[in-house]
Write an enzyme that holds these catalytic residues in place. Structure first.
Site, mmCIF file in Angstrom:
data_model
loop_
_atom_site.group_PDB
_atom_site.id
_atom_site.type_symbol
_atom_site.label_atom_id
_atom_site.label_comp_id
_atom_site.label_asym_id
_atom_site.label_seq_id
_atom_site.Cartn_x
_atom_site.Cartn_y
_atom_site.Cartn_z
ATOM 1 N N GLY A 1 -8.584 3.283 5.386
ATOM 2 C CA GLY A 1 -8.020 3.383 6.387
ATOM 3 C C GLY A 1 -6.862 2.262 6.384
ATOM 4 O O GLY A 1 -8.015 1.052 6.772
ATOM 5 N N THR B 1 -3.190 2.239 6.397
ATOM 6 C CA THR B 1 -1.808 2.462 7.258
ATOM 7 C C THR B 1 -1.879 3.134 8.482
ATOM 8 O O THR B 1 -2.647 3.403 8.858
ATOM 9 C CB THR B 1 -1.194 3.689 5.992
ATOM 10 O OG1 THR B 1 -1.085 3.094 5.183
ATOM 11 C CG2 THR B 1 0.107 3.214 6.658
ATOM 12 N N THR C 1 4.311 -0.175 6.160
ATOM 13 C CA THR C 1 4.152 -1.363 4.656
ATOM 14 C C THR C 1 3.884 -2.286 5.138
ATOM 15 O O THR C 1 3.636 -3.625 4.889
ATOM 16 C CB THR C 1 5.457 -1.514 3.848
ATOM 17 O OG1 THR C 1 5.810 -0.035 3.775
ATOM 18 C CG2 THR C 1 5.416 -2.110 3.045
ATOM 19 N N GLU D 1 -5.630 -0.740 -8.168
ATOM 20 C CA GLU D 1 -5.217 0.900 -8.178
ATOM 21 C C GLU D 1 -4.553 1.611 -8.618
ATOM 22 O O GLU D 1 -3.808 2.605 -8.871
ATOM 23 C CB GLU D 1 -5.721 0.642 -6.151
ATOM 24 C CG GLU D 1 -4.309 2.589 -5.139
ATOM 25 C CD GLU D 1 -4.601 1.673 -3.746
ATOM 26 O OE1 GLU D 1 -3.144 1.257 -3.391
ATOM 27 O OE2 GLU D 1 -4.350 2.758 -3.188
HETATM 28 C C1 FAD Z 1 0.420 12.053 1.593
HETATM 29 C C2 FAD Z 1 0.749 9.823 0.941
HETATM 30 C C3 FAD Z 1 -1.688 9.480 1.486
HETATM 31 C C4 FAD Z 1 -1.886 8.633 1.631
HETATM 32 N N1 FAD Z 1 -2.580 8.343 1.181
HETATM 33 C C5 FAD Z 1 -3.370 6.347 2.228
HETATM 34 C C6 FAD Z 1 -4.321 6.633 2.191
HETATM 35 O O1 FAD Z 1 -5.205 7.072 1.556
HETATM 36 N N2 FAD Z 1 -4.683 5.663 2.634
HETATM 37 C C7 FAD Z 1 -3.726 4.575 3.388
HETATM 38 O O2 FAD Z 1 -4.589 3.790 3.633
HETATM 39 N N3 FAD Z 1 -1.956 5.275 3.066
HETATM 40 C C8 FAD Z 1 -2.055 6.257 2.363
HETATM 41 N N4 FAD Z 1 -0.860 6.573 2.390
HETATM 42 C C9 FAD Z 1 0.191 6.089 2.945
HETATM 43 C C10 FAD Z 1 1.257 5.163 2.066
HETATM 44 O O3 FAD Z 1 0.583 3.931 1.248
HETATM 45 C C11 FAD Z 1 2.778 4.640 3.113
HETATM 46 O O4 FAD Z 1 2.823 5.832 3.211
HETATM 47 C C12 FAD Z 1 2.781 3.605 2.297
HETATM 48 O O5 FAD Z 1 2.927 2.431 1.719
HETATM 49 C C13 FAD Z 1 4.390 3.699 2.975
HETATM 50 O O6 FAD Z 1 4.599 3.536 3.759
HETATM 51 P P1 FAD Z 1 5.379 4.084 5.322
HETATM 52 O O7 FAD Z 1 4.515 5.476 5.486
HETATM 53 O O8 FAD Z 1 5.561 3.350 6.314
HETATM 54 O O9 FAD Z 1 6.946 3.381 5.208
HETATM 55 P P2 FAD Z 1 7.656 2.253 5.677
HETATM 56 O O10 FAD Z 1 6.749 0.657 5.496
HETATM 57 O O11 FAD Z 1 8.057 3.418 7.369
HETATM 58 O O12 FAD Z 1 8.980 2.511 4.747
HETATM 59 C C14 FAD Z 1 9.900 3.209 4.681
HETATM 60 C C15 FAD Z 1 10.631 3.587 3.839
HETATM 61 O O13 FAD Z 1 11.613 1.941 3.865
HETATM 62 C C16 FAD Z 1 11.378 1.154 2.456
HETATM 63 N N5 FAD Z 1 11.262 -0.371 2.939
HETATM 64 C C17 FAD Z 1 10.367 -1.222 4.321
HETATM 65 N N6 FAD Z 1 10.120 -1.807 4.354
HETATM 66 C C18 FAD Z 1 11.137 -2.284 3.342
HETATM 67 C C19 FAD Z 1 11.165 -3.754 2.986
HETATM 68 N N7 FAD Z 1 11.192 -4.851 3.235
HETATM 69 N N8 FAD Z 1 12.369 -3.753 1.640
HETATM 70 C C20 FAD Z 1 13.069 -2.527 1.424
HETATM 71 N N9 FAD Z 1 12.867 -1.290 1.698
HETATM 72 C C21 FAD Z 1 11.607 -1.317 2.623
HETATM 73 C C22 FAD Z 1 9.896 1.735 1.777
HETATM 74 O O14 FAD Z 1 10.674 1.176 0.757
HETATM 75 C C23 FAD Z 1 10.111 3.085 1.812
HETATM 76 O O15 FAD Z 1 10.533 4.120 1.096
HETATM 77 C C24 FAD Z 1 -0.554 7.278 2.236
HETATM 78 C C25 FAD Z 1 0.906 8.054 2.177
HETATM 79 C C26 FAD Z 1 0.894 9.552 1.418
HETATM 80 C C27 FAD Z 1 2.150 10.301 2.191
#
Ligand code: FAD
Length: 389
Positions: A125, A127, A133, A247
């Protein structure tokens, strides 16, 4: 191709055994689960019983004490055989936080049971919906009250939460405006979800484009014993970062496996499919995307190997781990594209498994770290350019 697409010489026996196990779980098994977004319980049980999920747990705690490259070989083979390690891969690396930073008591209490399969540590846990991110902006807060912490907040994309006994949770224990560095004041906890589900913990599955068993998780005054804090309070972000190279290299291994599966599937199909009186694979326009993706996969594979070697030698491997993850995900996506395209209309038919694997491998452009963030890491930490965010 007459030869299987196995290019790494290491861990040949492990690969062979994993291949035999995977043969018991053919495309039909995964297709049925995909339809109902079911969890591959039998597959995960088979991997657990064979000891593969405890590959990285040292022998003194009941695991096989293997190195990261062996764990990578297991996951790569799972994917190269058309199966999906996403149902359980996190167990391999999440336990690393307990192993490296947990107390001896925690290690004795959890690791042998995780190794035997008695306890499942599949949920991670980190995100949250609002911070994304930007992990240090997460809002879930754990407040100390006597011998326990009271947790409030929310996580999203917590994969496998419904199929895990334990969750490794990252929460704030000191408000962001009260710490010197934003990376301070975050702590890591082992949450026993068997005790907290329905008592402060709510899990809600999210239906996604592929079968990934991801969930939203809500904490409403959830109580966690203080004894479940991993390491020191306030240092949790470092503990989580510490596990990220493992990872990334393991996910990269899965992508290499996917690329091998797609390429083998493409090659077999284009040699067999005749249009205009000859195999479609005789056309360079069909051959080249498949060949290019194969070359990309081989290059990424070398980087995965280099990263694993450094990790096993205890050397810093952030550069290799990040680049390997990005390039392997790009290679699997290129191989997926080539495979779908060369199958023509049949690529869209579920029974070929191409469209399922295509959806599954697309995830790795975004999770566990997105391509942009890998590029930012390289720009800043490898090449010394200014931080962009
Ligand atoms: C199916 C699935 C399983 C997952 N499993 C887990 C889990 O078990 N545990 C967990 O903790 N998380 C999990 N995640 C979360 C995953 O790690 C995040 O979705 C991922 O890190 C991206 O974060 P976000 O979705 O909040 O995207 P955001 O942070 O909102 O980013 C959206 C887009 O904007 C871009 N972006 C954002 N900031 C910048 C920047 N400064 N410069 C350039 N580009 C940028 C990103 O590259 C991305 O393409 C999972 C996600 C999915 C979809």
């Amino acid at each position: 191709m007459d030869q299987p697409l196995i290019t790494q010489e290491r861990h040949v026996e492990i690969r062979e055994e994993v291949r035999k196990l995977c043969a018991r779980f053919p495309g039909e098994y995964w297709r049925k689960l995909d339809e109902v977004r079911g969890y591959p319980t039998e597959f995960v049980r088979a991997l657990t019983e064979a000891g593969y999920l405890s590959a990285l747990i040292p022998e003194e705690y009941g695991g096989s004490g293997l190195g990261l490259s062996a764990a990578g070989a297991i996951l790569e083979t799972v994917h190269a055989e058309g199966c999906n390690g996403a149902a359980c891969h996190a167990q391999m690396y999440i336990m690393g936080t307990i192993l490296r930073h947990g107390s001896e008591q925690q290690k004795q209490a959890y690791l042998p049971k995780i190794a035997s399969g008695e306890l499942r540590l599949q949920a991670f846990g980190v995100t949250e919906p609002t911070s994304g991110t930007d992990t240090t902006s997460l809002r879930t807060f754990a407040r100390r009250e006597g011998d326990r912490y009271v947790v409030n907040g929310q996580k999203i994309w917590t994969s496998r939460a419904e199929h895990s006994d334990l969750m490794l949770l990252l929460a704030r224990t000191t408000a962001r405006n009260e710490v010197r560095r934003k990376t301070d004041g975050l702590s890591t906890f082992i949450v026993d979800m068997r005790e907290t589900l329905g008592r402060g913990l709510t899990i809600r599955p999210i239906r996604t484009m592929m079968n990934h068993n991801s969930c939203e998780v809500f904490f409403d005054n959830m109580q966690v014993p203080a004894a479940n804090l991993v390491g020191e309070e306030g240092r949790g972000f470092r503990y989580i970062l510490d596990g990220m190279n493992a990872e990334r290299l393991l996910i990269a291994s899965e992508c290499i496996g996917d690329a091998k599966w797609f390429t083998a599937k493409s090659v077999a199909y284009v040699k067999d499919r005749h249009v205009f009186g000859r195999p479609i694979g005789q056309n360079q326009g069909v051959q080249f995307p498949i060949a290019r993706a194969y070359a990309q996969m081989r290059a990424a594979e070398l980087l995965v190997r280099a990263g694993c070697e450094k990790f096993e030698a205890g050397q810093p491997c952030g550069e290799e781990a990040n680049m390997a993850k990005m390039l392997a995900a790009d290679a699997s996506w290129a191989a997926a594209e080539a495979c779908l395209q060369s199958h023509g209309g049949f690529g869209f038919a579920e029974e070929y498994d191409v469209e399922r694997k295509y959806r599954e491998t697309r995830l790795y452009q975004v999770a566990p770290i997105s391509t942009n963030l890998v590029l930012s890491y390289i720009a800043e930490h490898v090449l010394g350019m200014p931080r962009s965010y």
